[in-house]
Design a protein around this motif. Structure first.
Motif, PDB file in Angstrom:
ATOM      1  N   GLY A  83      30.205  -8.789 -18.177  1.00  0.00           N
ATOM      2  CA  GLY A  83      31.406  -8.543 -18.879  1.00  0.00           C
ATOM      3  C   GLY A  83      31.392  -7.008 -20.091  1.00  0.00           C
ATOM      4  N   ASP A  84      32.552  -7.270 -20.836  1.00  0.00           N
ATOM      5  CA  ASP A  84      32.758  -5.817 -21.356  1.00  0.00           C
ATOM      6  C   ASP A  84      33.128  -6.787 -22.591  1.00  0.00           C
ATOM      7  N   PRO A  85      32.937  -6.374 -23.179  1.00  0.00           N
ATOM      8  CA  PRO A  85      33.629  -7.392 -24.555  1.00  0.00           C
ATOM      9  C   PRO A  85      35.274  -6.652 -24.580  1.00  0.00           C
ATOM     10  N   TYR A  86      35.423  -7.962 -25.143  1.00  0.00           N
ATOM     11  CA  TYR A  86      37.495  -7.718 -25.270  1.00  0.00           C
ATOM     12  C   TYR A  86      38.191  -8.079 -25.918  1.00  0.00           C
ATOM     13  N   GLY A  87      37.913 -10.016 -26.012  1.00  0.00           N
ATOM     14  CA  GLY A  87      38.854  -9.969 -27.199  1.00  0.00           C
ATOM     15  C   GLY A  87      37.656 -11.344 -28.295  1.00  0.00           C
ATOM     16  N   PRO A  88      38.606 -12.202 -28.464  1.00  0.00           N
ATOM     17  CA  PRO A  88      37.973 -13.420 -29.436  1.00  0.00           C
ATOM     18  C   PRO A  88      38.130 -14.614 -27.657  1.00  0.00           C
ATOM     19  N   SER A  89      37.139 -15.467 -28.340  1.00  0.00           N
ATOM     20  CA  SER A  89      37.045 -16.619 -27.198  1.00  0.00           C
ATOM     21  C   SER A  89      38.260 -17.683 -28.042  1.00  0.00           C
ATOM     22  N   PHE A  90      38.298 -18.169 -26.477  1.00  0.00           N
ATOM     23  CA  PHE A  90      39.571 -19.192 -26.802  1.00  0.00           C
ATOM     24  C   PHE A  90      38.650 -20.718 -25.970  1.00  0.00           C
ATOM     25  N   SER A  91      39.653 -21.469 -26.220  1.00  0.00           N
ATOM     26  CA  SER A  91      39.249 -22.559 -25.707  1.00  0.00           C
ATOM     27  C   SER A  91      40.915 -23.603 -26.195  1.00  0.00           C
ATOM     28  N   THR A  92      40.264 -24.956 -26.445  1.00  0.00           N
ATOM     29  CA  THR A  92      41.441 -26.041 -26.249  1.00  0.00           C
ATOM     30  C   THR A  92      42.420 -26.171 -27.226  1.00  0.00           C
ATOM     31  N   GLY A  93      43.500 -25.675 -27.160  1.00  0.00           N
ATOM     32  CA  GLY A  93      44.652 -25.383 -28.138  1.00  0.00           C
ATOM     33  C   GLY A  93      45.029 -24.564 -28.148  1.00  0.00           C
ATOM     34  N   ASP A  94      44.364 -23.307 -27.426  1.00  0.00           N
ATOM     35  CA  ASP A  94      44.419 -21.496 -27.375  1.00  0.00           C
ATOM     36  C   ASP A  94      45.741 -21.653 -26.549  1.00  0.00           C
ATOM     37  N   THR A  95      46.403 -20.793 -26.357  1.00  0.00           N
ATOM     38  CA  THR A  95      47.913 -20.067 -25.391  1.00  0.00           C
ATOM     39  C   THR A  95      46.984 -18.789 -24.933  1.00  0.00           C
ATOM     40  N   ILE A  96      47.229 -18.980 -24.570  1.00  0.00           N
ATOM     41  CA  ILE A  96      46.377 -17.037 -23.835  1.00  0.00           C
ATOM     42  C   ILE A  96      47.560 -16.582 -22.378  1.00  0.00           C
ATOM     43  N   GLY A  97      47.767 -15.492 -22.443  1.00  0.00           N
ATOM     44  CA  GLY A  97      49.136 -15.290 -21.799  1.00  0.00           C
ATOM     45  C   GLY A  97      48.748 -13.584 -21.240  1.00  0.00           C
TER      46      GLY A  97
END
Length: 156
Positions: A83-97
């Motif tokens: 993979g290429d660096p793109y955005g922040p990590s995410f986990s429980t409680g985050d909303t990803i669109g």
């Protein structure tokens, strides 16, 4: 063009189940246990798109015909295990669109309503929404547009 309103119950990994609403996906047995995942071991969520022939037992973006943004490392994967660096990590409680702009064939993601910028350009194939969930006992819920989206910005 018909856009999805729920997950297709016939197109999924054998390790995942979909609830009666067609919007919640549960991992029934692939990856580490929820206890191990809570400690940060093998907690991977990937959100993206894939072609009809994609291997549904692999994470979005790891194989040809798919692309995806992964929560454990914030990388964007396109047809490769690298993979290429793109955005922040995410986990429980985050909303990803995840937005595919059909006018200019670009893909961008949002985290908690904030646009992360274009992740992919020149998408030419017919693709379908997909998620990967490698955390046994974990689950995600999706919104295909039946409720208001958290991101209210312009998709262009």
């Amino acid at each position: 063009m018909d856009l999805p309103t729920a997950w297709n119950l016939d197109d999924k990994s054998t390790h995942l189940s979909v609830d009666s609403s067609g919007l919640r996906v549960n991992n029934e047995g692939f990856g580490k246990s929820q206890e191990e995942s809570d400690k940060g071991i093998n907690k991977i969520i990937g959100i993206g798109f894939c072609e009809k022939e994609a291997d549904l037992n692999r994470m979005p973006g790891w194989d040809y015909g798919s692309l995806g943004y992964h929560g454990n490392d914030g990388k964007f994967f396109c047809c490769s295990g690298y993979g290429d660096p793109y955005g922040p990590s995410f986990s429980t409680g985050d909303t990803i669109g995840c937005c595919l702009n059909f006018k200019n064939n670009t893909v961008f993601y949002t985290k908690n309503g904030i646009n992360l910028g274009i992740a992919f350009r020149n998408l030419k194939e017919t693709v379908y929404p997909c998620v990967g969930l490698r955390s046994q006992g974990g689950s995600i819920e999706v919104n295909f547009g039946s409720r208001k989206f958290k991101y209210a910005g312009n998709a262009e």
